[in-house]
Design an enzyme around this catalytic site. Sequence first.
Site: not given
Ligand SMILES: C[C@H](Nc1nc(-c2c[nH]c3ncc(Cl)cc23)ncc1F)C(=O)NCC(F)(F)F
Length: 296
Positions: A19, A21, A140
């Site tokens: 999903l 990094k 953040d």
């Molecule tokens: C590293 C992760 N990055 C990403 N996550 C997701 C995501 C979709 N659906 C999701 N459902 C539960 C979670 Cl924890 C993440 C996703 N989509 C694109 C991303 F680049 C992340 O945790 N980002 C911080 C936050 F969650 F706030 F967006």
Amino acid sequence: KKQQQDVFEERYLRFISILGKGNFGSVELCRYDPLGDNTGDLVAVKELQANKQASMADFQREIQTISSLHCDYIVKYKGICYSAGRLSTKLVMEYLPYGSLIGYMEKHRQNVCTRKLLLFASQICKGMEYLQSMRYVHRDLAARNVLVASDTLVKIADFGLTKIIPVDKEYYRVTQPGESPIFWYAPESISELKFSHKSDVWSFGIVLHELLSYCDISRNPKRLCIQKIGSYVQNSSMAIHLLNLLKNNWRLPAPPQCPPKVHNIMMQCWEFNSEDRPSFSTLQDLIENILLDERE
Ligand SMILES: C[C@H](Nc1nc(-c2c[nH]c3ncc(Cl)cc23)ncc1F)C(=O)NCC(F)(F)F
């Protein structure tokens, strides 16, 4: 209350895709499928990247934090998975299918009206109000760390930098800056590495700007600040340039078509002195009032 499912067995965790990094970990989309017939739930699984310098202690604290939060506007903790092989722990969370606010806005910008933006803003505000009631400072808060659960619900995520305010103090002072997102930081966070509920309020103002800009990459806070400061300035002195701009009362320009009342809320969040900034409960009322005033 005890989570209904606390421990996930790695052998039933089916990898589907990456999903994204985060600060020091990656999040994968998996299906937890003990019956092996694809009827299991989709889950978001975060694991520490082994080589990353960030300590296991930080990740354990993130798990401790998210597992203590029970709020409709905060991404849900589901449990943990001890991966025997890699001697590492994985954090299992609910999977939000609409992804991060940034990606959602890129795709659905056309049919998101100002009222919807303010609905999202009030939900983020409620999540932050809850976080404050638990004495947590997010540190953040940014559109990239807000997830979209449906067309009418967003949730705050990524508690990798979250700290608890000690009972006898009003703020948390970090030791090392790390990869700090200074364009979302309050002045006191840039200059003294001080973080409080009021510095989270400053970041909320930046998120409001991102929302009213429909998370348009060409208008994102970092881009607008660098345009003002000058792209010739190298990263190390970017912070001091930004701090001087803020001291001289420069602020992000109102996004195009931003209602004056909403821009006014942003400016209140960006008061230089932290005690002059509104609380999240006041922000909640300010946003509700605009939604009520502008009801068709
Ligand atoms: C590293 C992760 N990055 C990403 N996550 C997701 C995501 C979709 N659906 C999701 N459902 C539960 C979670 Cl924890 C993440 C996703 N989509 C694109 C991303 F680049 C992340 O945790 N980002 C911080 C936050 F969650 F706030 F967006």
